[in-house]
Design an enzyme around this catalytic site. Structure first.
Site, PDB file in Angstrom:
ATOM      1  N   TYR A   1      84.458  75.065 -74.903  1.00 48.25           N
ATOM      2  CA  TYR A   1      83.038  74.703 -74.892  1.00 48.25           C
ATOM      3  C   TYR A   1      82.549  74.322 -76.294  1.00 48.25           C
ATOM      4  O   TYR A   1      81.378  74.544 -76.630  1.00 48.25           O
ATOM      5  CB  TYR A   1      82.205  75.853 -74.320  1.00 48.25           C
ATOM      6  CG  TYR A   1      82.316  75.991 -72.807  1.00 48.25           C
ATOM      7  CD1 TYR A   1      82.263  74.875 -71.966  1.00 48.25           C
ATOM      8  CD2 TYR A   1      82.446  77.243 -72.200  1.00 48.25           C
ATOM      9  CE1 TYR A   1      82.372  75.000 -70.578  1.00 48.25           C
ATOM     10  CE2 TYR A   1      82.540  77.378 -70.813  1.00 48.25           C
ATOM     11  CZ  TYR A   1      82.502  76.259 -70.011  1.00 48.25           C
ATOM     12  OH  TYR A   1      82.580  76.377 -68.637  1.00 48.25           O
TER      13      TYR A   1
ATOM     14  N   ASN B   1      77.687  78.065 -61.923  1.00 47.15           N
ATOM     15  CA  ASN B   1      77.824  76.903 -61.028  1.00 47.15           C
ATOM     16  C   ASN B   1      79.242  76.762 -60.473  1.00 47.15           C
ATOM     17  O   ASN B   1      79.704  75.677 -60.181  1.00 47.15           O
ATOM     18  CB  ASN B   1      77.358  75.630 -61.739  1.00 47.15           C
ATOM     19  CG  ASN B   1      78.059  75.407 -63.065  1.00 47.15           C
ATOM     20  OD1 ASN B   1      79.008  76.105 -63.375  1.00 47.15           O
ATOM     21  ND2 ASN B   1      77.605  74.441 -63.828  1.00 47.15           N
TER      22      ASN B   1
ATOM     23  N   HIS C   1      84.444  74.649 -63.091  1.00 47.00           N
ATOM     24  CA  HIS C   1      84.530  73.717 -64.222  1.00 47.00           C
ATOM     25  C   HIS C   1      85.486  72.610 -63.822  1.00 47.00           C
ATOM     26  O   HIS C   1      86.495  72.868 -63.163  1.00 47.00           O
ATOM     27  CB  HIS C   1      85.089  74.403 -65.476  1.00 47.00           C
ATOM     28  CG  HIS C   1      85.543  73.401 -66.507  1.00 47.00           C
ATOM     29  ND1 HIS C   1      84.666  72.816 -67.385  1.00 47.00           N
ATOM     30  CD2 HIS C   1      86.762  72.824 -66.742  1.00 47.00           C
ATOM     31  CE1 HIS C   1      85.334  71.943 -68.138  1.00 47.00           C
ATOM     32  NE2 HIS C   1      86.605  71.930 -67.763  1.00 47.00           N
TER      33      HIS C   1
HETATM   34  P1  IDP Z   1      79.746  70.608 -66.773  1.00 44.14           P
HETATM   35  O1  IDP Z   1      80.353  71.960 -66.458  1.00 44.14           O
HETATM   36  O2  IDP Z   1      79.033  70.045 -65.586  1.00 44.14           O
HETATM   37  O3  IDP Z   1      80.739  69.652 -67.376  1.00 44.14           O
HETATM   38  P2  IDP Z   1      78.664  70.988 -69.465  1.00 44.14           P
HETATM   39  O4  IDP Z   1      77.466  70.292 -70.018  1.00 44.14           O
HETATM   40  O5  IDP Z   1      79.994  70.608 -70.004  1.00 44.14           O
HETATM   41  O6  IDP Z   1      78.599  70.827 -67.876  1.00 44.14           O
HETATM   42  O7  IDP Z   1      78.429  72.547 -69.674  1.00 44.14           O
HETATM   43  C1  IDP Z   1      79.476  73.450 -69.450  1.00 44.14           C
HETATM   44  C2  IDP Z   1      78.929  74.666 -68.743  1.00 44.14           C
HETATM   45  O8  IDP Z   1      77.968  75.295 -69.584  1.00 44.14           O
HETATM   46  C3  IDP Z   1      78.176  74.370 -67.449  1.00 44.14           C
HETATM   47  O9  IDP Z   1      79.012  74.173 -66.339  1.00 44.14           O
HETATM   48  C4  IDP Z   1      77.330  75.614 -67.331  1.00 44.14           C
HETATM   49  O10 IDP Z   1      78.122  76.709 -66.844  1.00 44.14           O
HETATM   50  C5  IDP Z   1      76.954  75.876 -68.774  1.00 44.14           C
HETATM   51  N1  IDP Z   1      75.663  75.242 -69.125  1.00 44.14           N
HETATM   52  C6  IDP Z   1      75.445  73.927 -69.377  1.00 44.14           C
HETATM   53  N2  IDP Z   1      74.150  73.693 -69.664  1.00 44.14           N
HETATM   54  C7  IDP Z   1      73.540  74.891 -69.588  1.00 44.14           C
HETATM   55  C8  IDP Z   1      72.176  75.315 -69.780  1.00 44.14           C
HETATM   56  O11 IDP Z   1      71.268  74.514 -70.073  1.00 44.14           O
HETATM   57  N3  IDP Z   1      71.922  76.643 -69.621  1.00 44.14           N
HETATM   58  C9  IDP Z   1      72.897  77.543 -69.310  1.00 44.14           C
HETATM   59  N4  IDP Z   1      74.172  77.199 -69.120  1.00 44.14           N
HETATM   60  C10 IDP Z   1      74.501  75.885 -69.252  1.00 44.14           C
HETATM   61 MG    MG Z   2      81.739  69.809 -69.169  1.00 42.77          MG
END
Ligand code: IDP
Ligand code: MG
Length: 156
Positions: free
Chosen positions: A51, A114, A117
């Site tokens: 991350y 969610n 990944h």
């Molecule tokens: P993705 O998983 O859809 O690729 P990314 O932007 O790469 O999204 O973010 C990685 C993970 O970080 C997300 O799946 C989620 O678990 C967490 N995350 C992303 N944005 C937020 C936020 O605004 N608040 C809390 N957790 C977040």
């Molecule tokens: Mg991502």
């Protein structure tokens, strides 16, 4: 067109909610080929790499703690242009706004919890598969259903 490999993690919330089978089943039914799978505990070091693009975000600490709260299932899936196909199957990050029919759209409500990944580009997929799997944990084998999943000219 190219056969690609991508990294998927079944996240801690999905493990707690008993959704492993449901999530794995969706990738299987799509016609993807599972070439690597293991349960593992993540530590701070691997999460800082994984991350890195979120290191400056205020939620990074809680995201890192969440991802270490219990083991995850790491999977490597293979298929034609599967990096994008798997992202579509997963749906957008904010699960409560994700499209119905997608894994996040059907199974989750949260932005951080969610359930999955998935790698977001071919380049990142290659790096992420290497990050989570040793070379001998990825398996090359023939999948007999490929002749039904793909047309002949797609398999060249
Ligand atoms: P993705 O998983 O859809 O690729 P990314 O932007 O790469 O999204 O973010 C990685 C993970 O970080 C997300 O799946 C989620 O678990 C967490 N995350 C992303 N944005 C937020 C936020 O605004 N608040 C809390 N957790 C977040
Ligand atoms: Mg991502």
């Amino acid at each position: 067109m190219a056969m690609e490999r991508t990294l998927v993690l079944v996240k801690p919330d999905a493990i707690q909610r008993g959704l492993i089978g449901e999530i794995v089943g969706r990738f299987e039914r799509k016609g993807l080929k599972l070439v690597g799978m293991k349960m593992m505990s993540l530590d701070g070091a691997i999460l800082r790499e994984h991350y890195a693009h979120l290191a400056d975000k205020p939620f990074f600490g809680s995201l890192s703690a969440f991802m270490q709260s219990n083991p995850v299932i790491a999977m490597c899936w293979e298929g034609l242009e599967c990096v994008d196909a798997v992202r579509l199957l997963c749906g957008i990050t904010k699960a409560r706004a994700a499209e119905s029919g997608s894994i996040r759209g059907d199974l989750a409500m949260s932005v951080s919890c969610n359930v999955v990944h998935a790698s977001d580009s071919v380049e990142n997929a290659q790096a992420e598969v290497k990050r989570f799997f040793k070379a001998d944990e990825i398996y090359d084998y023939q999948k007999s259903e490929y002749v039904h999943v793909y047309a002949e000219d797609e398999l060249i």
